[in-house]
Design an enzyme around this catalytic site. Structure first.
Site, PDB file in Angstrom:
ATOM      1  CG  HIS A 129      -1.916   0.969   1.392  1.00 56.66           C
ATOM      2  ND1 HIS A 129      -1.664   2.282   1.740  1.00 56.66           N
ATOM      3  CD2 HIS A 129      -3.258   0.882   1.241  1.00 56.66           C
ATOM      4  CE1 HIS A 129      -2.807   2.943   1.800  1.00 56.66           C
ATOM      5  NE2 HIS A 129      -3.790   2.123   1.486  1.00 56.66           N
ATOM      6  CG  ASP A 206       0.547  -2.263   6.143  1.00 56.65           C
ATOM      7  OD1 ASP A 206      -0.381  -2.371   6.975  1.00 56.65           O
ATOM      8  OD2 ASP A 206       0.441  -1.653   5.063  1.00 56.65           O
ATOM      9  CD  GLN A 209      -6.811  -4.639   4.292  1.00 58.64           C
ATOM     10  OE1 GLN A 209      -7.768  -5.346   4.614  1.00 58.64           O
ATOM     11  NE2 GLN A 209      -6.978  -3.389   3.890  1.00 58.64           N
ATOM     12  CE  LYS A 232      -7.140   0.060   6.328  1.00 62.20           C
ATOM     13  NZ  LYS A 232      -7.766   0.401   5.058  1.00 62.20           N
ATOM     14  CB  CYS A 370      -3.783   3.167  -1.584  1.00 61.66           C
ATOM     15  SG  CYS A 370      -5.023   4.416  -1.296  1.00 61.66           S
TER      16      CYS A 370
HETATM   17  C1  LIG Z   1      -2.454  -2.784   3.598  1.00 60.13           C
HETATM   18  C2  LIG Z   1      -2.768  -1.399   4.052  1.00 60.13           C
HETATM   19  N1  LIG Z   1      -1.803  -0.636   4.553  1.00 60.13           N
HETATM   20  C3  LIG Z   1      -2.022   0.608   4.986  1.00 60.13           C
HETATM   21  C4  LIG Z   1      -3.267   1.184   4.917  1.00 60.13           C
HETATM   22  C5  LIG Z   1      -3.440   2.571   5.406  1.00 60.13           C
HETATM   23  O1  LIG Z   1      -4.365   2.637   6.428  1.00 60.13           O
HETATM   24  P1  LIG Z   1      -4.879   4.066   6.926  1.00 60.13           P
HETATM   25  O2  LIG Z   1      -5.362   4.791   5.721  1.00 60.13           O
HETATM   26  O3  LIG Z   1      -5.951   3.752   7.899  1.00 60.13           O
HETATM   27  O4  LIG Z   1      -3.710   4.742   7.567  1.00 60.13           O
HETATM   28  C6  LIG Z   1      -4.311   0.426   4.378  1.00 60.13           C
HETATM   29  C7  LIG Z   1      -5.684   0.958   4.243  1.00 60.13           C
HETATM   30  O5  LIG Z   1      -6.044   1.738   3.426  1.00 60.13           O
HETATM   31  C8  LIG Z   1      -4.058  -0.881   3.931  1.00 60.13           C
HETATM   32  O6  LIG Z   1      -5.028  -1.645   3.410  1.00 60.13           O
END
Ligand SMILES: Cc1ncc(COP(=O)(O)O)c(C=O)c1O
Lengths: 412, 149
Positions: A129, A206, A209, A232, A370
């Site tokens: 991401h 990270d 998910q 999430k 993203c």
């Molecule tokens: C794998 C992953 N990493 C990072 C993020 C970033 O999360 P957030 O936008 O809540 O900071 C997300 C969600 O959009 C994600 O799915």
């Protein structure tokens, strides 16, 4: 399946509303953000109604109660992850958690295991991401370090065949996702963490998910940092978590109130972790809401939630594969895979498909999610993603299948 | 269905049979615009002779709304002066921001009035504007480098 989805749905007020002319809400976008049970909404509201005060500061009963509530939430996160309280830092979201690590590493003194120079390397993967890619690109740019990455195979798995030349003696940090938000792939960590630690690098996971969807014990993961977002995981927006077992060695990122030990006009020293990383009045009500969310998940059981999602993912994949011209990006079975399923449907652009699905009450995400470099690698301009959670069942998948078929007629 | 106000026949026609798609070899200005929220991308060439737009060609990937809209714009704005094109562009932008309250003047906007329904779908307005914003950018570049010739 050991819990009753119909009963679970009743805990989520949003499922009482309808979408686009009285259609049932078919929410298949939990990968972007989850819906919230009433207990979470009330926990956040009750903090404001009954205990609101600045934590760690006031000399009064409310401040005491607020501090207890906030620190109680930290304890809940810690036990949810199998961690210690002082290993849990509250942030605003996973994005901030990951930036915190990257910026704090940039603040490390020369010679520290975290300090990077132009001789060092940072390793990521092609399926990250943007939140776990750009902070590292930028750290590389600031320090002159080299950015390297693991590639993604056509099946949507990490290609680890060159692991020893990607993670080298010069690697200081390996940052990767536990589960891809696009492909659903759950990455095997053992080989990567073993190699990273062999060369003295830290591993940043990270877990956006994964933490909401499966049992996690940080002691077993063998990583050094883990980040996820509360929103999430049934929690409120505005709260994220960074876990680490090496906080003591890491310098702070944000400076200000609450994170200090002593201050003079010209210098300051830092409070021990986690306070060192929580400058300013924190997101108290949101942390308390996250605590309630983790209670809710724990009551149902993370293993049951994972089992439910794997079973439902199998149903989803099988149903999608029956649809002519539909092609799934990422694994087409449920081995080491979670409930994010991305796909393309013939020549229908995902944005048009998403719009049609919405007209049928089906909420999905479309675009590059993203993870633009990954979409580019997959050779598609964009995809449509359905992502599952504990409140979804086969009827949601059936509604999706019917709506996709409808879209194919509409755009024929 | 509400959706039909978005996907008018004219739009789907332009999407399936886009006009002026395929980049010209020569151009006065070339621009590349993206819609970072969905990954739509277009490259647009604008050529001008004596202050008049003589050709608009483009290539790109995107949803039906973005592709139809650039197809319509490339047809509508050609053979206009930059001032005329600017006026049309302003009228189109206003239509997009009208939240479904305007129908658009077919004498000025021609096929582009079919995009009026987009204004009811906030997430799609950027798609409809992608090609037009690319044109605006290209026009500025032509006029700053060559004074419109
Ligand atoms: C794998 C992953 N990493 C990072 C993020 C970033 O999360 P957030 O936008 O809540 O900071 C997300 C969600 O959009 C994600 O799915």
């Amino acid at each position: 399946m050991s819990f009753d989805v119909t009963k679970v749905r009743k805990d989520f007020p949003i499922f009482e509303r309808t979408i686009r002319d009285a259609k049932k809400l078919v929410y298949l976008d939990s990968g972007a953000t989850s819906q919230k049970p009433l207990s979470v909404i009330e926990a956040e509201g009750n903090f404001y109604k009954f205990t609101n005060a600045a934590v760690h500061r006031g000399a009064h009963q409310l401040a005491e109660e607020a501090t207890d509530a906030y620190e109680g939430a930290r304890l809940k996160v810690a036990s949810f992850l199998g961690a210690k309280e002082e290993e849990i830092v509250f942030t605003k979201n996973a994005t901030e958690s990951l930036n915190l690590v990257a910026y704090a590493m940039g603040n490390a003194q020369p010679g520290s295991r975290f300090a990077l120079t132009s001789k060092d390397q940072i390793v990521v993967t092609e399926m990250e991401h943007h939140a776990n890619l750009i902070p590292w690109q930028q750290l590389a740019a600031r320090t002159g370090a080299e950015l390297k990455w693991f590639e993604v195979t056509p099946e949507g798995r990490l290609d680890l065949s060159a692991i020893n030349s990607i993670i080298t003696e010069n690697t200081k940090v390996v940052a990767l996702t536990h589960q891809s938000n696009v492909l659903g792939t759950i990455n095997p960590l053992e080989a990567i963490t073993a190699r990273a630690h062999e060369v003295g690098a830290v591993v940043v996971l990270d877990a956006c998910q994964s933490v909401p969807h499966m049992p996690i014990d940080v002691k077993k993961l063998n990583v050094d940092f883990l980040a996820f977002s509360g929103h999430k995981a049934l929690g409120p927006t505005g709260v994220g978590v960074l876990w680490s077992s090496v906080f003591e060695e890491l310098p702070p990122f944000l400076f200000g109130g609450s994170m200090i030990e002593t201050v003079t006009m010209t210098s300051a020293t830092w409070a021990p972790a986690p306070r060192k990383f929580e400058a300013g009045v924190p997101n108290m009500a949101q942390a308390v809401g996250l605590g309630a969310a983790l209670d809710y998940l724990t009551d149902i059981g993370m293993q049951s939630i994972f089992d439910h999602e794997v079973e439902l993912t199998g149903y989803l994949i099988n149903g999608l594969l029956q649809i002519p011209e539909l092609s799934i990006v990422g694994p087409r079975n449920t081995d080491a895979r979670g409930g994010s399923v991305s796909f393309t449907v013939g020549h229908i652009h995902p944005h048009d498909l998403g719009q049609y699905l919405d007209s049928q009450g089906v909420a999905v995400r479309t675009g590059h999610h993203c993870a633009w470099p990954l979409t580019r690698k997959l050779g598609v301009p964009a995809t449509t993603r359905a992502s599952l959670y504990l409140y979804n069942d086969e009827s949601d998948c059936d509604a999706l299948f019917a709506a996709i078929t409808g879209a194919q007629k509409y755009f024929a | 269905m509400e959706l039909d106000s978005l996907y008018q026949e004219v739009i789907l026609d332009h999407y399936k049979h886009p006009l002026n798609k395929g980049l010209s070899e020569n151009y006065g200005a070339q621009v590349h615009h993206v819609n970072p929220s969905c990954g739509d991308e277009i490259t647009l060439n604008v050529t001008a002779i004596d202050g008049k737009i003589s050709a608009i060609t483009w290539d790109g990937v995107g949803c039906s709304i973005s592709q139809a809209s650039v197809s319509i714009a490339s047809d509508l704005l050609v053979n206009k002066s930059f001032a005329e094109a600017d006026a049309i562009l302003n009228e189109f932008t206003e239509l997009m921001q009208s939240k479904g309250t305007k129908e658009g003047n077919p004498d000025v906007l021609e096929d582009a009035v079919a995009l009026a329904g987009v204004s009811k779908f906030p997430a799609r307005i950027k798609c409809a504007l992608l090609g037009w914003m690319a044109f605006k950018d290209a026009a500025v570049r032509i006029n700053t480098t060559t004074g419109g010739e």
